[in-house]
Motif scaffolding. Sequence first.
Motif, short mmCIF file in Angstrom:
data_model
loop_
_atom_site.label_atom_id
_atom_site.label_comp_id
_atom_site.label_asym_id
_atom_site.label_seq_id
_atom_site.Cartn_x
_atom_site.Cartn_y
_atom_site.Cartn_z
N VAL A 114 46.56 17.23 4.07
CA VAL A 114 47.15 16.24 4.98
C VAL A 114 48.16 16.94 5.85
O VAL A 114 49.11 17.55 5.35
CB VAL A 114 47.84 15.09 4.22
CG1 VAL A 114 48.38 14.05 5.20
CG2 VAL A 114 46.89 14.44 3.23
N GLN A 115 47.97 16.88 7.17
CA GLN A 115 48.92 17.44 8.12
C GLN A 115 49.67 16.31 8.80
O GLN A 115 49.10 15.26 9.09
CB GLN A 115 48.21 18.31 9.15
CG GLN A 115 47.52 19.53 8.56
CD GLN A 115 47.01 20.48 9.62
OE1 GLN A 115 47.31 20.36 10.80
NE2 GLN A 115 46.23 21.46 9.20
N GLY A 116 50.96 16.54 9.08
CA GLY A 116 51.77 15.52 9.72
C GLY A 116 52.45 14.61 8.71
O GLY A 116 52.11 14.58 7.53
N TYR B 64 53.80 10.87 7.25
CA TYR B 64 53.42 9.46 7.20
C TYR B 64 54.32 8.69 8.15
O TYR B 64 55.53 8.92 8.22
CB TYR B 64 53.56 8.92 5.78
CG TYR B 64 52.49 9.39 4.84
CD1 TYR B 64 51.72 8.48 4.12
CD2 TYR B 64 52.21 10.74 4.66
CE1 TYR B 64 50.73 8.91 3.25
CE2 TYR B 64 51.23 11.18 3.80
CZ TYR B 64 50.49 10.26 3.09
OH TYR B 64 49.50 10.68 2.25
N PRO C 123 46.68 6.57 9.50
CA PRO C 123 46.15 7.91 9.23
C PRO C 123 44.75 8.11 9.81
O PRO C 123 44.00 7.15 10.00
CB PRO C 123 46.14 7.99 7.70
CG PRO C 123 46.12 6.57 7.24
CD PRO C 123 46.87 5.78 8.28
N SER D 96 44.17 18.91 14.56
CA SER D 96 45.49 18.85 13.94
C SER D 96 46.58 18.55 14.97
O SER D 96 47.69 18.16 14.60
CB SER D 96 45.81 20.17 13.23
OG SER D 96 45.88 21.24 14.16
N SER E 134 48.50 15.40 14.64
CA SER E 134 49.40 15.21 13.51
C SER E 134 50.86 15.10 13.94
O SER E 134 51.74 14.89 13.09
CB SER E 134 49.26 16.35 12.50
OG SER E 134 49.70 17.58 13.05
N ASP E 135 51.12 15.22 15.24
CA ASP E 135 52.50 15.05 15.71
C ASP E 135 52.94 13.58 15.67
O ASP E 135 54.12 13.28 15.79
CB ASP E 135 52.69 15.62 17.12
CG ASP E 135 51.81 14.93 18.15
OD1 ASP E 135 50.89 14.17 17.76
OD2 ASP E 135 52.03 15.16 19.36
N ARG F 144 50.84 11.08 13.55
CA ARG F 144 50.20 10.36 12.44
C ARG F 144 49.66 11.38 11.43
O ARG F 144 49.42 12.54 11.79
CB ARG F 144 49.05 9.49 12.95
CG ARG F 144 47.84 10.26 13.42
CD ARG F 144 46.72 9.36 13.91
NE ARG F 144 47.08 8.70 15.16
CZ ARG F 144 47.20 7.38 15.29
NH1 ARG F 144 47.00 6.60 14.24
NH2 ARG F 144 47.52 6.83 16.46
N PRO F 145 49.44 10.98 10.18
CA PRO F 145 48.81 11.90 9.24
C PRO F 145 47.36 12.18 9.65
O PRO F 145 46.62 11.26 10.00
CB PRO F 145 48.83 11.13 7.91
CG PRO F 145 49.84 10.05 8.09
CD PRO F 145 49.82 9.71 9.55
N VAL F 146 46.98 13.46 9.64
CA VAL F 146 45.61 13.86 9.90
C VAL F 146 45.09 14.55 8.65
O VAL F 146 45.70 15.50 8.14
CB VAL F 146 45.52 14.81 11.11
CG1 VAL F 146 44.08 15.30 11.30
CG2 VAL F 146 46.01 14.11 12.38
#
Length: 286
Positions: free
Chosen positions: A16-18, A20, A25, A44, A47-48, A50-52
């Motif tokens: 998981v990047q970013g 919560y 997501p 990715s 992910s700035d 939201r979760p990616v």
Amino acid sequence: MEGYVTVPGGRIWYEVQGRYSKMKPFITIHGGPGVPHNYLETISALSDERPVVFYDQLGCGRSERPSDRSLWRVDRFVEEIECLRKELGFSTIHLLGQSWGTILACEYSVKYPSFVESLVLSGPAMSITRFESDARKLVETLSDHSQSAIKRAESIGNFNGESYHSAISEFYGKYVCRVKPWPQCMKEAVAGMGEEVYNYMYGPSEFTVTGVLKDFDCTPHLENITVPVLLTCGEFDEATPETTRYYSSKFPNATMRIFEGASHEHHLEKAKEYIEAVRRFLKDVE
């Protein structure tokens, strides 16, 4: 954050990047079957806000690789996504499917509609019959030498020859990824490929389909997917603009974007434009 989650048949790796946030997501579903997540790395950038989530399906990449052909079924791969959603505690999700991943995104949305906010379907392949038909037409644009090599390999059922692999390279360079040389993330995906899964489910190449997916077609189900859908393809995509337009017509609520000069990996070839299009779509949905 990364880890493993138990799914039917074994354990799969995820990352998981970013952070919560209030933004829903975004789970990415890679193609293949058996080509791990690495080549989706440009996504990715989302992910700035939201979760990616990236993950490798069972049988490839960093996930476990059991030797049990009974596991290589569409319904079991769909359950991987549900196991992942539960593990991460997401109530609802946006899904991105790329190539074979578009099948899984659609099948998941039909089975678990209450958990899906929207779909992004890139290089869609919801009908393998149609995908193969398009690929066969594109083979006719290859050099005479490549076409002869393909016919010869298919006639004797031997796909290990140098000339057949040269034909694959020519096809892939035109219709799969037009960046030369291929980006490192593509090379990493190929290195982590689950060849057993790909060969059993699909075949020896994109244009020679011999696997159990040969007659698969989920287009009759698309009318049941009512969430917003964004379909994307490249101008020179093996998932052709014509076929992508056909899929788009089957959804009640779909839009489509063609990326000029790009092919199947248009998320790499036109990364900035692709991310902008997906970001705008997700914000409009929310």
